[in-house]
Write a protein that holds these residues in place. Structure first.
Motif, PDB file in Angstrom:
ATOM      1  N   PRO A  26       0.862  -1.192   0.074  1.00 50.72           N
ATOM      2  CA  PRO A  26      -0.104   0.121   0.218  1.00 50.72           C
ATOM      3  C   PRO A  26       0.887   1.175  -0.106  1.00 50.72           C
ATOM      4  N   GLU A  27       0.405   2.432  -0.376  1.00 48.49           N
ATOM      5  CA  GLU A  27       1.104   3.739  -0.373  1.00 48.49           C
ATOM      6  C   GLU A  27       1.623   3.920   0.811  1.00 48.49           C
ATOM      7  N   MET A  28       0.954   3.688   2.054  1.00 49.08           N
ATOM      8  CA  MET A  28       1.374   4.044   3.307  1.00 49.08           C
ATOM      9  C   MET A  28       2.732   3.418   3.734  1.00 49.08           C
ATOM     10  N   ALA A  29       3.169   2.422   2.972  1.00 52.85           N
ATOM     11  CA  ALA A  29       4.122   1.403   3.289  1.00 52.85           C
ATOM     12  C   ALA A  29       5.560   1.713   2.259  1.00 52.85           C
ATOM     13  N   ARG A  30       5.184   2.907   1.294  1.00 50.78           N
ATOM     14  CA  ARG A  30       5.917   3.075   0.284  1.00 50.78           C
ATOM     15  C   ARG A  30       7.323   3.613   0.700  1.00 50.78           C
ATOM     16  N   LYS A  31       7.426   4.584   1.794  1.00 52.00           N
ATOM     17  CA  LYS A  31       8.547   5.200   2.073  1.00 52.00           C
ATOM     18  C   LYS A  31       9.639   4.161   2.702  1.00 52.00           C
ATOM     19  N   ALA A  32       8.956   3.339   3.793  1.00 50.25           N
ATOM     20  CA  ALA A  32       9.624   2.202   4.558  1.00 50.25           C
ATOM     21  C   ALA A  32      10.349   1.204   3.312  1.00 50.25           C
ATOM     22  N   ALA A  33       9.472   0.813   2.324  1.00 53.25           N
ATOM     23  CA  ALA A  33      10.031  -0.077   1.304  1.00 53.25           C
ATOM     24  C   ALA A  33      11.312   0.292   0.400  1.00 53.25           C
ATOM     25  N   GLU A  34      11.050   1.735   0.220  1.00 50.95           N
ATOM     26  CA  GLU A  34      12.202   2.488  -0.600  1.00 50.95           C
ATOM     27  C   GLU A  34      13.374   2.573   0.153  1.00 50.95           C
ATOM     28  N   LEU A  35      13.346   2.562   1.547  1.00 55.07           N
ATOM     29  CA  LEU A  35      14.466   2.645   2.405  1.00 55.07           C
ATOM     30  C   LEU A  35      15.360   1.094   2.310  1.00 55.07           C
ATOM     31  N   LEU A  36      14.744   0.318   1.995  1.00 51.37           N
ATOM     32  CA  LEU A  36      15.381  -1.098   1.991  1.00 51.37           C
ATOM     33  C   LEU A  36      16.306  -1.142   0.571  1.00 51.37           C
ATOM     34  N   PRO A  37      17.471  -1.788   0.702  1.00 52.56           N
ATOM     35  CA  PRO A  37      18.450  -1.890  -0.234  1.00 52.56           C
ATOM     36  C   PRO A  37      17.824  -3.112  -1.055  1.00 52.56           C
ATOM     37  N   GLY A  38      18.056  -2.900  -2.503  1.00 49.38           N
ATOM     38  CA  GLY A  38      17.684  -3.807  -3.520  1.00 49.38           C
ATOM     39  C   GLY A  38      16.330  -3.929  -3.699  1.00 49.38           C
ATOM     40  N   VAL A  39      15.329  -2.884  -3.361  1.00 50.35           N
ATOM     41  CA  VAL A  39      14.001  -2.688  -3.587  1.00 50.35           C
ATOM     42  C   VAL A  39      13.605  -1.467  -4.416  1.00 50.35           C
ATOM     43  N   ARG A  40      12.947  -1.770  -5.501  1.00 55.74           N
ATOM     44  CA  ARG A  40      12.500  -0.692  -6.249  1.00 55.74           C
ATOM     45  C   ARG A  40      10.829  -0.779  -6.161  1.00 55.74           C
TER      46      ARG A  40
END
Length: 299
Positions: free
Chosen positions: A244-258
């Motif tokens: 979900p969009e609310m998790a986008r910032k957390a996801a983008e902080l992970l290395p290897g994830v786009r």
């Protein structure tokens, strides 16, 4: 004549929640002997055991399991009656038990809880995180006052108000992002490698609906318990996942994830606040709804 008291039912509920006499007594604000005595008297009135004791554990008997929903409804009705009597009090004051689904809680609560503390210093909020079906049942039976979940809610005893739309994105391994070529169509073959949350999570069904004509096959028999777990698996190249969009910032902080967008109009979910139709705390739910929306848009 059967004389089970309201106090006994309250102690019963605390013990059913905690399954530990010491913790239940602390939660009820009484001594352990006092709670034990009331439970024993309640069992004597009913003519059967409510709890199995032994080996350092406490378990509900079959009779107690059957009785618990009825007691929960009685306590909920009493609390509603007390709320009517307290209508002169301030908005969002005192105890409020809020359920939140796991795909919302980690992303909304860090913003919502400080905001509630600032706006409503007399509020004593208790948060429970669990899957949708569990939270809806506990709200209906009065063990929770309200629940934040995703529509639709299949529970006729509750009413709800929509809070905000939460768009979906696709999290993919960094090295695969260019090959997938965003924006992603819902018929993209990349969705064959979609990793899902385990059964019971509403986002599992939502993810399968997003796939359209594409059936996830790589991880179809695997289910994670959290989005965080799925995102770490994405970062190691094991597949892709819906976020979900609310998790986008957390996801983008992970290395290897786009994080990739979908073709417009993209898929989304509607986050709502729900409560019992008989609950008279309408001003509280209105204020809480406003606070949730403010904390979401400020995040």
């Amino acid at each position: 004549m059967l004389r089970v008291t309201l106090r006994q039912m309250q102690y019963f509920e605390r013990l059913a929640e905690q399954l530990h006499f010491g913790r239940a007594a602390e939660a009820a604000g009484v001594t352990q002997p006092a709670l034990s005595a009331q439970i024993a008297e309640m069992e004597g009135q009913l003519g059967y055991k409510l709890f199995e004791r032994g080996g350092g554990t406490v378990r509900l008997t079959a009779e107690a399991q059957a009785l618990r929903p009825r007691i929960a409804r009685i306590l909920a009705e009493v609390e509603d009656l007390e709320s009517v009597a307290r209508r002169g009090r301030k908005v969002l004051e005192g105890r409020f038990r809020l359920g939140v689904i796991p795909t919302v809680a980690p992303y909304l609560l860090p913003h919502l809880l400080p905001l509630l503390k600032r706006r409503f210093p007399a509020l004593r909020i208790e948060v429970r995180e669990a899957v949708t079906a569990t939270l809806l049942e506990e709200t209906s039976n009065g063990r929770l006052d309200g629940v934040i979940a995703a529509e639709p809610l299949d529970e006729p005893r509750l009413q709800s108000t929509a809070l905000f739309e939460d768009r979906f994105f696709l999290a993919v391994p960094e090295e695969e992002a260019e090959r997938i070529a965003p924006p992603v169509a819902q018929e993209s073959m990349a969705l064959e490698r979609l990793m899902l949350l385990e059964d019971g999570h509403c986002m599992r069904a939502q993810a399968l609906a997003v796939c359209g004509m594409v059936k996830p096959v790589t991880m179809a028999s695997f289910g994670a318990t959290s989005l965080a777990t799925l995102l770490h698996m994405v970062s190691h190249g094991l597949g892709v996942t819906l976020i979900p969009e609310m998790a986008r910032k957390a996801a983008e902080l992970l290395p290897g994830v786009r994080v990739l967008p979908f073709v417009e109009p993209g898929p989304s979910r509607t986050i709502c606040l729900a409560w019992r139709k008989t609950n008279p705390r309408q001003a509280d739910f209105s204020a809480l709804s406003e606070a949730i929306e403010d904390s979401h848009y400020a995040a």
